[in-house]
Design a protein around this motif. Structure first.
Motif, PDB file in Angstrom:
ATOM      1  N   SER A 242       0.847  -1.191   0.000  1.00 18.09           N
ATOM      2  CA  SER A 242       0.000   0.000   0.000  1.00 18.09           C
ATOM      3  C   SER A 242       0.887   1.248   0.000  1.00 18.09           C
ATOM      4  N   ALA A 255     -10.407  -2.828  -6.207  1.00 16.56           N
ATOM      5  CA  ALA A 255     -10.930  -1.589  -5.639  1.00 16.56           C
ATOM      6  C   ALA A 255     -12.441  -1.589  -5.536  1.00 16.56           C
ATOM      7  N   TYR A 259     -15.593   0.305  -2.244  1.00 14.15           N
ATOM      8  CA  TYR A 259     -15.434   1.754  -2.274  1.00 14.15           C
ATOM      9  C   TYR A 259     -16.538   2.410  -3.105  1.00 14.15           C
ATOM     10  N   HIS A 262     -14.454   7.146  -6.071  1.00 15.14           N
ATOM     11  CA  HIS A 262     -13.057   7.140  -6.482  1.00 15.14           C
ATOM     12  C   HIS A 262     -12.704   8.489  -7.094  1.00 15.14           C
ATOM     13  N   TYR A 302      -8.014   4.155   0.376  1.00 11.68           N
ATOM     14  CA  TYR A 302      -7.459   3.393  -0.738  1.00 11.68           C
ATOM     15  C   TYR A 302      -6.655   4.303  -1.646  1.00 11.68           C
TER      16      TYR A 302
END
Length: 415
Positions: A242, A255, A259, A262, A302
């Protein structure tokens, strides 16, 4: 001091007005997109916009109230509140929306983001939410269609596009369902002497990933392909670090496991084509993700960078027709203007005649306040009613997703 000139207002059309003067800076002239039936300096729309079917039926809808200097949300209904008779109402106060000064524009943007983050946190997220999943995004889109905006800010509010020009901040844009990400990756090739001068990153082709909403997991998240949003995300072994690198669609599939939002952040400097590779976020296009609007811009959990010197361009779908042809859907880069499509066919611009308005017909889908819950095609005028188009700046209007543009141009014989 120069007197402020109120712009004209069209009852049922958007207007691209190249001579706009804000009440705070009458000496400054800008190009603005004005919403239908707007009242200069006043509340927009004049009557609060009502949006049905967002209330979940849980809790007391009278608590659906948030306001700041620029935006107001409330709820209205008659009789006992139900999912079908409670309408969410929106309105701009007009305090900063009509001003052109930098401080007022910054305050409006700050209040817009805070307003939406508050709605999401207070009414959409929680064990017993008052608003359905995705309601905040719907309300944001409804607000934008009624905001008077400088042409250069229309995509800032419609898609979160920050150009980075003159701000010192990196360019960035919200990734939204319905967009397509066009990736143009490059791979480093090594050539031994005596041709080592040709070693470096070379283009390998173009990839396209369509962003889609997915609810398979039980919550609304974003997927970078509808199929990957419909199946369990694959696991990469060993797990990437990460922030992890993005080599291809498989890495993006990870992803979409949770989530909701974005955002793409672009570097202000990139490595040279002849340099060794780098996954440093400062020199690579980076994708961030979060489950709340507040976290997306402050502390996204993220983050992953596109491999090498990958160029990632968000594209939107619009409709284009030439010379009365049927409009066809086409993909164009976000930031494409009316003029960009016109210049594909001609360098001559339809200006200075009253027929110029007929040569350019732009229609965009908008939420209808007359028929609750329905869409309407609202036309965009490039000059006041009955006037000729006399300013090229009117054609620099950026397109929104779903816009339909008809160019009435002479077509060669036999075409």
């Amino acid at each position: 001091m120069k007197a402020t000139q109120a712009p004209p207002s069209l009852p049922n059309q958007y207007l691209v007005y190249t001579g706009y003067q804000g009440p705070d800076q009458p000496e400054v002239s800008q190009t603005w997109l004005l919403p239908p039936a707007s009242v200069y300096g006043g509340k927009t729309p004049q009557q609060p916009l009502s949006i049905p079917y967002l209330y979940t039926g849980n809790g007391n809808p009278s608590t659906l109230g948030v306001s700041n200097d620029d935006f107001v949300i409330a709820a209205s209904w008659s009789g006992s509140p139900t999912r079908t008779n409670v309408n969410v109402t929106l309105q701009l106060t007009g305090k900063n929306a009509w001003s052109t000064g930098a401080a007022a524009r910054a305050a409006l943007r700050k209040n817009f983001l805070a307003f939406l983050a508050k709605i999401e946190a207070s009414f959409e997220i929680g064990s017993s939410p008052l608003l359905i999943p995705g309601a905040t995004s719907i309300l944001a889109a409804a607000l934008v269609q009624y905001m008077p905006l400088p042409a250069g800010e229309t995509l800032l509010y419609a898609c979160g596009l920050e150009s980075g020009m003159g701000t010192g901040a990196p360019p960035a844009v919200d990734v939204m369902p319905g967009m397509r990400l066009r990736s143009e990756p490059s791979v480093r090739q090594y050539l031994a002497p005596p041709t080592q001068a040709f070693s470096g990153y070379v283009s390998t082709g173009t990839l396209a990933w369509e962003v889609a909403a997915s609810t398979v997991s039980g919550s609304r998240v974003q997927a970078f392909d509808a199929f990957w949003g419909a199946v369990a995300s694959p696991q990469i072994t060993p797990p990437p670090g990460s922030p992890g690198p993005i080599y291809g669609l498989l890495d993006l599939a990870l992803a979409n496991s949770g989530y909701k939002y974005h955002r793409l952040v672009y570097p202000q400097s990139v490595i040279a084509g002849s340099a060794p590779g780098s996954l440093d976020a400062a020199t690579s296009a980076t994708l961030t993700g979060a489950n709340t609007l507040a976290d997306l811009r402050s502390s996204p959990p993220y983050s992953a960078s596109f491999f090498g010197r990958d160029v990632v361009i968000p594209e939107i779908c619009v409709f284009l027709g030439v010379s009365s042809a049927t409009l066809q859907p086409i993909w164009v880069p976000l930031g494409t203007t009316v003029n960009n499509l016109l210049e594909r066919f001609t360098r001559w611009k339809p200006l200075s005649t009253s027929s110029a308005q007929n040569a350019l017909r732009l229609t965009r889908p908008a939420y209808s306040s007359q028929q609750l819950g329905s869409l309407a095609g609202v036309s965009v005028a490039f000059a006041p009613a009955g006037a000729a188009i006399t300013d090229l700046r009117a054609l620099d209007l950026p397109l929104w997703p779903g816009d339909g543009l008809l160019l009435n141009l002479p077509v060669p014989v036999g075409a």
